[in-house]
Design a protein around this motif. Structure first.
Motif, PDB file in Angstrom:
ATOM      1  N   GLU A   1      20.531 -11.057   5.897  1.00  0.00           N
ATOM      2  CA  GLU A   1      20.562  -9.760   6.574  1.00  0.00           C
ATOM      3  C   GLU A   1      20.008  -8.676   5.657  1.00  0.00           C
ATOM      4  OE1 GLU A   1      21.642  -9.282   9.745  1.00  0.00           O
ATOM      5  OE2 GLU A   1      22.023 -11.442   9.908  1.00  0.00           O
ATOM      6  N   VAL A   2      19.271  -7.733   6.248  1.00  0.00           N
ATOM      7  CA  VAL A   2      18.727  -6.611   5.490  1.00  0.00           C
ATOM      8  C   VAL A   2      19.050  -5.296   6.186  1.00  0.00           C
ATOM      9  CG1 VAL A   2      16.809  -7.970   4.554  1.00  0.00           C
ATOM     10  CG2 VAL A   2      16.471  -6.647   6.642  1.00  0.00           C
ATOM     11  N   ILE A   3      18.964  -4.220   5.416  1.00  0.00           N
ATOM     12  CA  ILE A   3      19.036  -2.871   5.972  1.00  0.00           C
ATOM     13  C   ILE A   3      17.801  -2.117   5.496  1.00  0.00           C
ATOM     14  CG2 ILE A   3      21.553  -2.746   6.111  1.00  0.00           C
ATOM     15  CD1 ILE A   3      21.455  -1.017   3.532  1.00  0.00           C
ATOM     16  N   TYR A   4      17.444  -1.084   6.241  1.00  0.00           N
ATOM     17  CA  TYR A   4      16.313  -0.236   5.860  1.00  0.00           C
ATOM     18  C   TYR A   4      16.828   1.099   5.360  1.00  0.00           C
ATOM     19  CZ  TYR A   4      13.116  -3.569   7.860  1.00  0.00           C
ATOM     20  OH  TYR A   4      12.403  -4.709   8.102  1.00  0.00           O
ATOM     21  N   HIS A   5      16.275   1.546   4.227  1.00  0.00           N
ATOM     22  CA  HIS A   5      16.645   2.837   3.668  1.00  0.00           C
ATOM     23  C   HIS A   5      16.104   3.962   4.542  1.00  0.00           C
ATOM     24  CE1 HIS A   5      18.208   0.959   0.053  1.00  0.00           C
ATOM     25  NE2 HIS A   5      17.170   0.150   0.126  1.00  0.00           N
ATOM     26  N   GLU A   6      14.921   3.761   5.080  1.00  0.00           N
ATOM     27  CA  GLU A   6      14.300   4.661   6.042  1.00  0.00           C
ATOM     28  C   GLU A   6      13.752   3.790   7.160  1.00  0.00           C
ATOM     29  OE1 GLU A   6      11.427   7.369   4.422  1.00  0.00           O
ATOM     30  OE2 GLU A   6      12.502   7.483   2.539  1.00  0.00           O
ATOM     31  N   LYS A   7      13.859   4.274   8.381  1.00  0.00           N
ATOM     32  CA  LYS A   7      13.354   3.495   9.513  1.00  0.00           C
ATOM     33  C   LYS A   7      11.853   3.281   9.362  1.00  0.00           C
ATOM     34  CE  LYS A   7      12.964   3.304  14.434  1.00  0.00           C
ATOM     35  NZ  LYS A   7      13.785   3.121  15.547  1.00  0.00           N
ATOM     36  N   PRO A   8      11.395   2.027   9.349  1.00  0.00           N
ATOM     37  CA  PRO A   8       9.962   1.770   9.182  1.00  0.00           C
ATOM     38  C   PRO A   8       9.169   2.186  10.417  1.00  0.00           C
ATOM     39  CG  PRO A   8      11.137  -0.292   9.501  1.00  0.00           C
ATOM     40  CD  PRO A   8      12.167   0.796   9.422  1.00  0.00           C
ATOM     41  N   ILE A   9       7.958   2.642  10.179  1.00  0.00           N
ATOM     42  CA  ILE A   9       7.062   3.035  11.271  1.00  0.00           C
ATOM     43  C   ILE A   9       6.215   1.850  11.716  1.00  0.00           C
ATOM     44  CG2 ILE A   9       5.111   4.536  11.852  1.00  0.00           C
ATOM     45  CD1 ILE A   9       6.343   6.586   9.886  1.00  0.00           C
ATOM     46  N   ALA A  10       5.884   0.965  10.792  1.00  0.00           N
ATOM     47  CA  ALA A  10       5.063  -0.207  11.102  1.00  0.00           C
ATOM     48  C   ALA A  10       5.775  -1.109  12.112  1.00  0.00           C
ATOM     49  CB  ALA A  10       4.755  -0.987   9.825  1.00  0.00           C
TER      50      ALA A  10
ATOM     51  N   HIS B   1       0.841  -1.195   0.000  1.00  0.00           N
ATOM     52  CA  HIS B   1       0.000   0.000   0.000  1.00  0.00           C
ATOM     53  C   HIS B   1       0.877   1.245   0.000  1.00  0.00           C
ATOM     54  CE1 HIS B   1      -3.487   2.503   0.547  1.00  0.00           C
ATOM     55  NE2 HIS B   1      -2.905   3.069   1.574  1.00  0.00           N
ATOM     56  N   CYS B   2       1.598   1.464   1.080  1.00  0.00           N
ATOM     57  CA  CYS B   2       2.340   2.719   1.233  1.00  0.00           C
ATOM     58  C   CYS B   2       3.702   2.720   0.539  1.00  0.00           C
ATOM     59  CB  CYS B   2       2.527   3.053   2.708  1.00  0.00           C
ATOM     60  SG  CYS B   2       3.720   1.979   3.553  1.00  0.00           S
ATOM     61  N   ARG B   3       4.338   1.570   0.456  1.00  0.00           N
ATOM     62  CA  ARG B   3       5.676   1.412  -0.135  1.00  0.00           C
ATOM     63  C   ARG B   3       6.747   2.227   0.595  1.00  0.00           C
ATOM     64  NH1 ARG B   3       4.898  -1.269  -5.253  1.00  0.00           N
ATOM     65  NH2 ARG B   3       7.045  -0.861  -5.812  1.00  0.00           N
ATOM     66  N   SER B   4       6.504   2.524   1.872  1.00  0.00           N
ATOM     67  CA  SER B   4       7.481   3.320   2.627  1.00  0.00           C
ATOM     68  C   SER B   4       7.644   2.878   4.077  1.00  0.00           C
ATOM     69  CB  SER B   4       7.097   4.802   2.577  1.00  0.00           C
ATOM     70  OG  SER B   4       5.840   4.997   3.200  1.00  0.00           O
ATOM     71  N   GLY B   5       7.113   1.725   4.452  1.00  0.00           N
ATOM     72  CA  GLY B   5       7.288   1.215   5.805  1.00  0.00           C
ATOM     73  C   GLY B   5       6.286   1.723   6.815  1.00  0.00           C
ATOM     74  N   PHE B   6       5.219   2.346   6.358  1.00  0.00           N
ATOM     75  CA  PHE B   6       4.226   2.916   7.262  1.00  0.00           C
ATOM     76  C   PHE B   6       3.106   1.943   7.611  1.00  0.00           C
ATOM     77  CE2 PHE B   6       0.307   5.358   7.978  1.00  0.00           C
ATOM     78  CZ  PHE B   6       0.684   6.076   9.099  1.00  0.00           C
ATOM     79  N   CYS B   7       2.575   1.239   6.610  1.00  0.00           N
ATOM     80  CA  CYS B   7       1.355   0.458   6.840  1.00  0.00           C
ATOM     81  C   CYS B   7       1.598  -0.976   7.311  1.00  0.00           C
ATOM     82  CB  CYS B   7       0.493   0.457   5.588  1.00  0.00           C
ATOM     83  SG  CYS B   7       1.178  -0.495   4.213  1.00  0.00           S
TER      84      CYS B   7
END
Length: 76
Positions: free
Chosen positions: A43-52, A26-32
Motif C-alpha cells: 500500500e502507498v500514499i501520495y504526499h500530493e495528489k498526482p496529476i499524471a 523528470h518532474c519529481r512531483s506527479g505531473f509527467c
C-alpha cells in the motif's frame, strides 16, 4: 526486476535512489508520469495528489510513499 521496499516516510523514488536503482524521472512531483511503475503488492500514499494518469495497479514513485512493505516492478 522486482524491487521490495519497506514502509517509509521517504518517497519510493528516494528509497530506490538510495539503493542505486536507476529510475527515469523528470518532474519529481506527479505531473509527467515518466516514473510510473507497476505496484505488485503493498500500500502507498501520495504526499500530493498526482496529476499524471494512473491505471489500475500503477504507482508514481516520485511522489508516493509506502505505508506497508511494497513490491514494485522496475522495467527500466
Amino acid at each position: 526486476m522486482e524491487i521490495t521496499l519497506p514502509a517509509s516516510n521517504d518517497t519510493l523514488l528516494v528509497q530506490m535512489e538510495n539503493k542505486q536503482i536507476s529510475v527515469e524521472t523528470h518532474c519529481r512531483s506527479g505531473f509527467c508520469g515518466i516514473c510510473k511503475k507497476r505496484l505488485l503488492s503493498g500500500e502507498v500514499i501520495y504526499h500530493e495528489k498526482p496529476i499524471a494518469f494512473l491505471g489500475e495497479g500503477e504507482v508514481l514513485v516520485c511522489c508516493a510513499s509506502a505505508t506497508t512493505e511494497v513490491v514494485i516492478l522496475n522495467q527500466d
